[in-house]
Write a protein that holds these residues in place. Sequence first.
Motif, PDB file in Angstrom:
ATOM      1  N   HIS A 307       1.137  -0.843   0.233  1.00 35.99           N
ATOM      2  CA  HIS A 307       0.240  -0.036  -0.143  1.00 35.99           C
ATOM      3  C   HIS A 307       1.207   1.578  -0.312  1.00 35.99           C
ATOM      4  O   HIS A 307       0.386   2.472   1.140  1.00 35.99           O
ATOM      5  N   PHE A 308       1.938   1.120  -0.706  1.00 39.29           N
ATOM      6  CA  PHE A 308       2.265   2.360  -0.978  1.00 39.29           C
ATOM      7  C   PHE A 308       2.783   2.835  -2.050  1.00 39.29           C
ATOM      8  O   PHE A 308       1.889   2.300  -3.498  1.00 39.29           O
ATOM      9  N   CYS A 309       2.516   3.919  -2.689  1.00 40.33           N
ATOM     10  CA  CYS A 309       2.940   5.181  -4.348  1.00 40.33           C
ATOM     11  C   CYS A 309       4.094   5.379  -4.827  1.00 40.33           C
ATOM     12  O   CYS A 309       4.651   5.746  -3.181  1.00 40.33           O
ATOM     13  N   ASN A 336       0.050  18.408   3.145  1.00 40.84           N
ATOM     14  CA  ASN A 336       0.275  17.939   4.699  1.00 40.84           C
ATOM     15  C   ASN A 336      -0.181  16.115   3.878  1.00 40.84           C
ATOM     16  O   ASN A 336      -0.180  15.474   4.904  1.00 40.84           O
ATOM     17  N   VAL A 337       1.100  16.061   2.809  1.00 37.02           N
ATOM     18  CA  VAL A 337       1.511  14.480   2.834  1.00 37.02           C
ATOM     19  C   VAL A 337       2.809  14.575   3.473  1.00 37.02           C
ATOM     20  O   VAL A 337       3.918  14.859   2.312  1.00 37.02           O
ATOM     21  N   GLY A 338       3.200  13.191   3.572  1.00 40.91           N
ATOM     22  CA  GLY A 338       4.439  13.156   4.330  1.00 40.91           C
ATOM     23  C   GLY A 338       4.752  11.432   3.352  1.00 40.91           C
ATOM     24  O   GLY A 338       3.835  11.453   2.250  1.00 40.91           O
ATOM     25  N   GLU A 355      -0.007   5.014   0.530  1.00 36.56           N
ATOM     26  CA  GLU A 355      -0.686   5.439  -0.313  1.00 36.56           C
ATOM     27  C   GLU A 355      -2.018   5.808   0.662  1.00 36.56           C
ATOM     28  O   GLU A 355      -3.388   6.722   0.450  1.00 36.56           O
ATOM     29  N   ALA A 356      -2.195   5.630   2.082  1.00 35.56           N
ATOM     30  CA  ALA A 356      -2.756   6.500   2.674  1.00 35.56           C
ATOM     31  C   ALA A 356      -2.910   7.579   2.757  1.00 35.56           C
ATOM     32  O   ALA A 356      -4.115   8.285   3.287  1.00 35.56           O
ATOM     33  N   ASN A 357      -1.928   8.490   2.146  1.00 37.01           N
ATOM     34  CA  ASN A 357      -1.686   9.889   2.229  1.00 37.01           C
ATOM     35  C   ASN A 357      -1.916  10.134   1.694  1.00 37.01           C
ATOM     36  O   ASN A 357      -2.176  11.778   1.506  1.00 37.01           O
ATOM     37  N   LEU A 358      -2.107   9.988   0.486  1.00 36.31           N
ATOM     38  CA  LEU A 358      -2.888  11.016  -0.774  1.00 36.31           C
ATOM     39  C   LEU A 358      -4.095  10.005  -1.088  1.00 36.31           C
ATOM     40  O   LEU A 358      -5.388   9.428  -0.592  1.00 36.31           O
ATOM     41  N   PRO A 360      -7.679  10.668  -4.172  1.00 31.98           N
ATOM     42  CA  PRO A 360      -7.791  11.134  -5.520  1.00 31.98           C
ATOM     43  C   PRO A 360      -7.938  12.772  -6.166  1.00 31.98           C
ATOM     44  O   PRO A 360      -6.841  13.359  -7.148  1.00 31.98           O
ATOM     45  N   ASP A 361      -8.145  13.365  -5.055  1.00 33.72           N
ATOM     46  CA  ASP A 361      -8.577  15.124  -4.957  1.00 33.72           C
ATOM     47  C   ASP A 361      -7.537  15.401  -4.696  1.00 33.72           C
ATOM     48  O   ASP A 361      -6.588  16.609  -5.516  1.00 33.72           O
ATOM     49  N   ILE A 362      -6.254  15.349  -3.821  1.00 37.21           N
ATOM     50  CA  ILE A 362      -4.951  16.057  -3.596  1.00 37.21           C
ATOM     51  C   ILE A 362      -4.321  15.170  -4.619  1.00 37.21           C
ATOM     52  O   ILE A 362      -2.961  15.471  -5.076  1.00 37.21           O
ATOM     53  N   GLU A 363      -3.912  13.968  -4.691  1.00 35.20           N
ATOM     54  CA  GLU A 363      -3.171  13.514  -6.032  1.00 35.20           C
ATOM     55  C   GLU A 363      -3.104  14.223  -7.224  1.00 35.20           C
ATOM     56  O   GLU A 363      -1.778  14.997  -7.738  1.00 35.20           O
ATOM     57  N   GLN A 364      -4.315  14.409  -7.345  1.00 32.71           N
ATOM     58  CA  GLN A 364      -4.731  14.991  -8.624  1.00 32.71           C
ATOM     59  C   GLN A 364      -3.777  16.987  -8.815  1.00 32.71           C
ATOM     60  O   GLN A 364      -3.084  17.388  -9.641  1.00 32.71           O
TER      61      GLN A 364
END
Length: 452
Positions: A307-309, A336-338, A355-358, A360-364
Amino acid sequence: MKVIKFGGSSLASSEQLKKVIQIVSDDATRRCVVVSAPGKRNPADTKVTDLLIRYADAVIAGRDYHDLAQEIIARYQEIALGFNFTPEDFAPIKRAILNLPLAKYPDNNYLMAAFKAHGEKLNAQLIARVFNLVGIAAQYLDPAEAGLIVTDVPDDAQIEPTSYINLRKWQNNAKVLIVPGFFGYNEHGNICTFSRGGSDITGAIMARGLNADLYENFTDVDAIYSVNPNIVPNPHAIGHMTFREMRELSYAGFSVFHDEALIPAIQGNIDVNVRNTNHPEAPGTIIAAQIGHNKNYPVRGIAASKHFCGLYISKYLLNKEVGFTRKVLNILYKYNVGYDHMPSGIDDITVIIPEANLTPDIEQSIMSELQTTIQPDEMHMIHDYAIVMVVGEGMRDTLGVMARSTTALAKAGIRLQMVNQGASEISIMFGVAQDKADLAVSALYGEFFKQN
């Protein structure tokens, strides 16, 4: 003097608690007992902490919560009845559960923390009563009375250094101390919990604060194994390991011991003994600052964390662009993404993110802002990413560990997306596709343990 901690499976029922009583009775040096909330009695059961989370959710949402409250009461009642509690004996615990929704909290985050913490709080109160009933002079010690002060973060608190000074006065207590794990109080008197599984942290804090000779952590396995037994049947048991090895392996997926829990033990130079409540005669695993190394086993353990990216960024002459990495990290910080790791080449970097830090909206938003700010030649997010780690103090003095690792993975048909070796030289990290993680662990285990 020993501090001893019992996990949820060790305290799930009255029958399990009888084993705990025997363990404490067998060694007069066990003077402080840190307890978790009651865990699962069987695979289909629900942990009390999870029931309390549902209880809190229902209160926050304004839904009916009475059935949940009764289910939680029943869990504690089963334990109490196993020791002939009268209704009057049990009344304070029942009342505390029913009164949780009536208390005042600064906000819903503190409400959730207080509800969760009562799994340990009520269990410690019940167990202290049980100990006295069976002839062990015991005292419930609430973190507030102990002086266990934590930072003001409701669900991920850290211990304040002054707590260790406060705990000194309990070093020579006449009675066995029964301490609830998992939480402390902020400077305003509000309950704040450690991260999930934080009773291990409390145990280590108490061990350091009381200047214990040993911290015994009782769970439901005979030892820490070199690999997850769910991946490799009957794996090699680890008799001794270092704090650094355990920290690396806990981070990478070893679930036996909370990775943050080692820090107070390390700071206090206190050895940790992981043991089995159901087989207390087994010696378990000793975790210490330094141990000898077996030349036949340079690797101590192998673990995988899924569960990483991976945020891959490529730009020609990246190495000559001053401040490039800072720009990337500033954007992650803004949202706020470590991040956990950042292996790099001369023209590219990969930022490893849980993966839990993201979302879909934050990633975009991050990808859009990065595109504008750093103008990469290529950039994409790699999802379903796993980290596999090979860990061992003996690796520093052994030639060919990297070669053996990559050869074993190649023979298993596993493509490496990333390779990173820490400066300490006691761990090697491989990035692989998530669905290949277990195969990678099995292949590496076969290379470093089955052949010796």
